[in-house]
Enzyme design. Structure first.
Site, short mmCIF file in Angstrom:
data_model
loop_
_atom_site.label_atom_id
_atom_site.label_comp_id
_atom_site.label_asym_id
_atom_site.label_seq_id
_atom_site.Cartn_x
_atom_site.Cartn_y
_atom_site.Cartn_z
N HIS A 183 0.84 -1.20 0.00
CA HIS A 183 0.00 0.00 0.00
C HIS A 183 0.87 1.24 0.00
O HIS A 183 1.98 1.25 0.53
CB HIS A 183 -0.96 0.02 1.19
N HIS A 205 1.04 5.32 1.01
CA HIS A 205 0.47 6.42 1.79
C HIS A 205 0.67 7.70 0.97
O HIS A 205 1.79 8.00 0.56
CB HIS A 205 1.19 6.59 3.13
#
Length: 213
Positions: free
Chosen positions: A199, A201
């Site tokens: 993932h 950010h």
């Protein structure tokens, strides 16, 4: 009795000073959100007075039951939070390759609600529930395909990695981050990765600092 209570906030410091019944409040501009208290007391003999400063702060009881807990320095608080994050990262790493569904899989399947800001057939972007900046978006591939972390990337992942970065740019534009933003990928326990589903950010809306934590 004389007392001084300094309240630190994001971009704002308020100082309240009092002597007897008089109270003077000095404000510097900034947001209202209260982060923590620094309490300094100068008590006359045999006098102990706690003056409530709830009015206007939005807090029904600004002093905790244990007044000394409010005297913990921000550096100690940050160190404790950092230690908790590191412990969580180590725990997550121990089961990283188990293949079990992660919280992100449950967000993709809508088992867990999220505030989606962007979605296409390959990726999903949603707001972090513990934001570290005014705009903090998590961007994930919908299919892990072994991409639990960046260090696991293989040649077959080149296309989705490029798509994630291009989508990060689209999300930042949608968030109005024209002055800049930061894209972060935590990798492994030393990188404080807490969810083993790759993932990104996307953080913006405030001035970033260097070096990061």
């Amino acid at each position: 009795m004389a007392f001084a209570i300094a309240r630190w906030s994001l971009g704002r410091t308020e100082t309240e000073q009092g002597s007897g019944d008089g109270l003077r409040i000095c404000h510097s501009h900034g947001v209202r959100h209260l982060c923590c208290f620094f309490v300094l007391f100068s008590l006359a003999p045999k006098q102990t007075v706690f003056r409530s400063i709830a009015a206007g702060s939005g807090l029904s009881n600004p002093f905790p039951k244990d007044i000394f807990s409010s005297l913990i320095s921000p550096s100690l608080t940050c160190a404790r939070a950092s230690s908790d994050e590191e412990a969580s990262a180590r725990a997550a790493a121990s089961s990283a390759e188990s293949g079990a569904p992660t919280i992100f899989d449950k967000i993709i399947s809508k088992e867990i609600p999220s505030t989606v800001v962007y979605e296409d057939e390959r990726v999903l972007a949603f707001r972090d529930i513990d934001p570290q900046s005014p705009s903090h978006i998590l961007l994930i591939p919908k299919i892990r395909d072994g991409l639990t972390q960046l260090s696991k990337a293989e040649p077959r992942h080149v296309d989705i990695l490029g798509h994630l970065l291009y989508t990060a740019k689209l999300v930042a534009e949608k968030e109005g981050l024209s002055n800049g933003y930061r894209v972060v990928i935590n990798n492994g326990p030393d990188g404080c990765q807490s969810v083993y589903h790759l993932h990104l950010h996307i953080l913006g809306g405030r001035q970033m600092r260097w070096p990061p934590g």
